[in-house]
Design a protein around this motif. Sequence first.
Motif, PDB file in Angstrom:
ATOM      1  N   VAL A 110      -7.980  15.403  10.525  1.00 20.31           N
ATOM      2  CA  VAL A 110      -7.827  13.964  10.660  1.00 20.31           C
ATOM      3  C   VAL A 110      -7.895  13.311   9.287  1.00 20.31           C
ATOM      4  O   VAL A 110      -7.132  12.394   8.983  1.00 20.31           O
ATOM      5  N   GLN A 111      -8.778  13.805   8.439  1.00 19.11           N
ATOM      6  CA  GLN A 111      -8.913  13.266   7.093  1.00 19.11           C
ATOM      7  C   GLN A 111      -7.624  13.476   6.288  1.00 19.11           C
ATOM      8  O   GLN A 111      -7.167  12.576   5.591  1.00 19.11           O
ATOM      9  N   GLN A 112      -6.999  14.643   6.386  1.00 23.28           N
ATOM     10  CA  GLN A 112      -5.753  14.926   5.670  1.00 23.28           C
ATOM     11  C   GLN A 112      -4.621  14.031   6.176  1.00 23.28           C
ATOM     12  O   GLN A 112      -3.829  13.525   5.389  1.00 23.28           O
ATOM     13  N   ILE A 113      -4.581  13.847   7.472  1.00 19.33           N
ATOM     14  CA  ILE A 113      -3.540  12.976   8.054  1.00 19.33           C
ATOM     15  C   ILE A 113      -3.728  11.548   7.555  1.00 19.33           C
ATOM     16  O   ILE A 113      -2.778  10.877   7.170  1.00 19.33           O
ATOM     17  N   ARG A 114      -4.979  11.093   7.530  1.00 17.99           N
ATOM     18  CA  ARG A 114      -5.271   9.737   7.056  1.00 17.99           C
ATOM     19  C   ARG A 114      -4.886   9.590   5.582  1.00 17.99           C
ATOM     20  O   ARG A 114      -4.266   8.607   5.194  1.00 17.99           O
ATOM     21  N   GLU A 115      -5.262  10.540   4.756  1.00 16.77           N
ATOM     22  CA  GLU A 115      -4.924  10.485   3.336  1.00 16.77           C
ATOM     23  C   GLU A 115      -3.409  10.487   3.140  1.00 16.77           C
ATOM     24  O   GLU A 115      -2.870   9.753   2.302  1.00 16.77           O
ATOM     25  N   GLY A 116      -2.711  11.322   3.897  1.00 15.72           N
ATOM     26  CA  GLY A 116      -1.249  11.380   3.813  1.00 15.72           C
ATOM     27  C   GLY A 116      -0.606  10.056   4.237  1.00 15.72           C
ATOM     28  O   GLY A 116       0.340   9.566   3.609  1.00 15.72           O
ATOM     29  N   ALA A 117      -1.150   9.470   5.311  1.00 19.13           N
ATOM     30  CA  ALA A 117      -0.621   8.186   5.791  1.00 19.13           C
ATOM     31  C   ALA A 117      -0.867   7.084   4.763  1.00 19.13           C
ATOM     32  O   ALA A 117       0.017   6.246   4.511  1.00 19.13           O
ATOM     33  N   GLU A 118      -2.046   7.089   4.134  1.00 20.74           N
ATOM     34  CA  GLU A 118      -2.339   6.083   3.103  1.00 20.74           C
ATOM     35  C   GLU A 118      -1.423   6.237   1.891  1.00 20.74           C
ATOM     36  O   GLU A 118      -0.936   5.251   1.339  1.00 20.74           O
ATOM     37  N   ALA A 119      -1.200   7.484   1.476  1.00 18.97           N
ATOM     38  CA  ALA A 119      -0.308   7.732   0.324  1.00 18.97           C
ATOM     39  C   ALA A 119       1.125   7.295   0.658  1.00 18.97           C
ATOM     40  O   ALA A 119       1.821   6.700  -0.175  1.00 18.97           O
ATOM     41  N   THR A 120       1.547   7.580   1.878  1.00 18.11           N
ATOM     42  CA  THR A 120       2.893   7.186   2.302  1.00 18.11           C
ATOM     43  C   THR A 120       3.017   5.669   2.379  1.00 18.11           C
ATOM     44  O   THR A 120       4.039   5.104   1.984  1.00 18.11           O
ATOM     45  N   LEU A 121       1.960   5.008   2.870  1.00 14.71           N
ATOM     46  CA  LEU A 121       1.961   3.546   2.920  1.00 14.71           C
ATOM     47  C   LEU A 121       2.080   2.961   1.511  1.00 14.71           C
ATOM     48  O   LEU A 121       2.838   2.012   1.292  1.00 14.71           O
ATOM     49  N   LYS A 122       1.355   3.534   0.549  1.00 18.22           N
ATOM     50  CA  LYS A 122       1.455   3.060  -0.838  1.00 18.22           C
ATOM     51  C   LYS A 122       2.866   3.235  -1.379  1.00 18.22           C
ATOM     52  O   LYS A 122       3.389   2.371  -2.092  1.00 18.22           O
ATOM     53  N   GLN A 123       3.502   4.358  -1.036  1.00 15.79           N
ATOM     54  CA  GLN A 123       4.892   4.583  -1.473  1.00 15.79           C
ATOM     55  C   GLN A 123       5.818   3.514  -0.877  1.00 15.79           C
ATOM     56  O   GLN A 123       6.678   2.977  -1.564  1.00 15.79           O
ATOM     57  N   LEU A 124       5.616   3.232   0.397  1.00 14.75           N
ATOM     58  CA  LEU A 124       6.453   2.241   1.064  1.00 14.75           C
ATOM     59  C   LEU A 124       6.222   0.856   0.470  1.00 14.75           C
ATOM     60  O   LEU A 124       7.184   0.124   0.192  1.00 14.75           O
ATOM     61  N   GLN A 125       4.971   0.489   0.243  1.00 12.25           N
ATOM     62  CA  GLN A 125       4.669  -0.814  -0.362  1.00 12.25           C
ATOM     63  C   GLN A 125       5.271  -0.915  -1.765  1.00 12.25           C
ATOM     64  O   GLN A 125       5.794  -1.962  -2.153  1.00 12.25           O
ATOM     65  N   SER A 126       5.215   0.173  -2.518  1.00 11.90           N
ATOM     66  CA  SER A 126       5.798   0.190  -3.863  1.00 11.90           C
ATOM     67  C   SER A 126       7.318   0.021  -3.797  1.00 11.90           C
ATOM     68  O   SER A 126       7.903  -0.736  -4.580  1.00 11.90           O
ATOM     69  N   ALA A 127       7.962   0.690  -2.860  1.00 11.18           N
ATOM     70  CA  ALA A 127       9.421   0.567  -2.698  1.00 11.18           C
ATOM     71  C   ALA A 127       9.801  -0.858  -2.318  1.00 11.18           C
ATOM     72  O   ALA A 127      10.765  -1.419  -2.847  1.00 11.18           O
ATOM     73  N   LEU A 128       9.044  -1.451  -1.416  1.00 11.06           N
ATOM     74  CA  LEU A 128       9.320  -2.837  -1.015  1.00 11.06           C
ATOM     75  C   LEU A 128       9.098  -3.784  -2.181  1.00 11.06           C
ATOM     76  O   LEU A 128       9.896  -4.696  -2.418  1.00 11.06           O
ATOM     77  N   SER A 129       8.037  -3.579  -2.933  1.00 11.52           N
ATOM     78  CA  SER A 129       7.736  -4.431  -4.081  1.00 11.52           C
ATOM     79  C   SER A 129       8.846  -4.352  -5.139  1.00 11.52           C
ATOM     80  O   SER A 129       9.244  -5.367  -5.709  1.00 11.52           O
TER      81      SER A 129
END
Length: 190
Positions: A110-129
Motif C-alpha cells: 500500500v505504501q509503494q502504491i501511495r508513493e507511486g500515485a503521489e509521484a505520478t500526481l506530481k508529474q501530472l501537475q508539472s505537465a499541467l503547469s
Amino acid sequence: MNRNADMQDQNPTYANPQQSPSSVEAEAAAAAEQADQAAAQVNELEALKAQNADLAEQFLRAKAEVENIRRRTEEEVSKVRKFAVEGFAESLLPVLDSLEAGLAVQEASVQQIREGAEATLKQLQSALSRNKVVAIAPAAGEKFDPHQHQAISMVPADQEANTVVAVLQKGYVIAERVLRPALVTVAAPK
C-alpha cells in the motif's frame, strides 16, 4: 469657277486679301499655340494613361501580396493549434508511462502504491503547469466569483454571505480562460 477662286475659298490668306501680314502672322502664331497646347494635352494624357497602368499593376501586386499573407497566416495558425496540442500531449506521456509502470507491478505494498500515485500526481501537475493550466481552489471565506466558481448550494455558515464555505471540486484555467469552474458551497445570507 476658276482655279484662283477655289484657292481663295480654301486658304484664309486669300479669303481676305486686305488682311495685313501682321494679322496673318498673329493667326499663324495662335494656330501654332493651339497646336502646341493640343500636343501638350496629348502628352499629358499619355503620361496619365501610363501612370494609371502602373498604379493598376501596383494594386494587383499589393492585392496578391495581401492574399498570400492571409493564406500564410491561416497556415501558421493551423500549425500552432496542431503543435500546441502535440506539445500538451507530449508533456502527458511521462504520466502515462508512470501509470502503466505502476500497474505492471504485481506485488506492491500500500505504501509503494501511495508513493507511486503521489509521484505520478506530481508529474501530472508539472505537465499541467508547463502548459499554463492552473487550479482554481478558493479558500474558505473568499468572495464567490461567478466567473470562476459554480455554486452547488447555499449553506448556513458563520461567515459573510456570498463567500465560499467549501470547495467540492477544483476548477482549472488555461491562460486566464476557465476550463472548468470550481464547484463550491456558498454561505447563505443571514
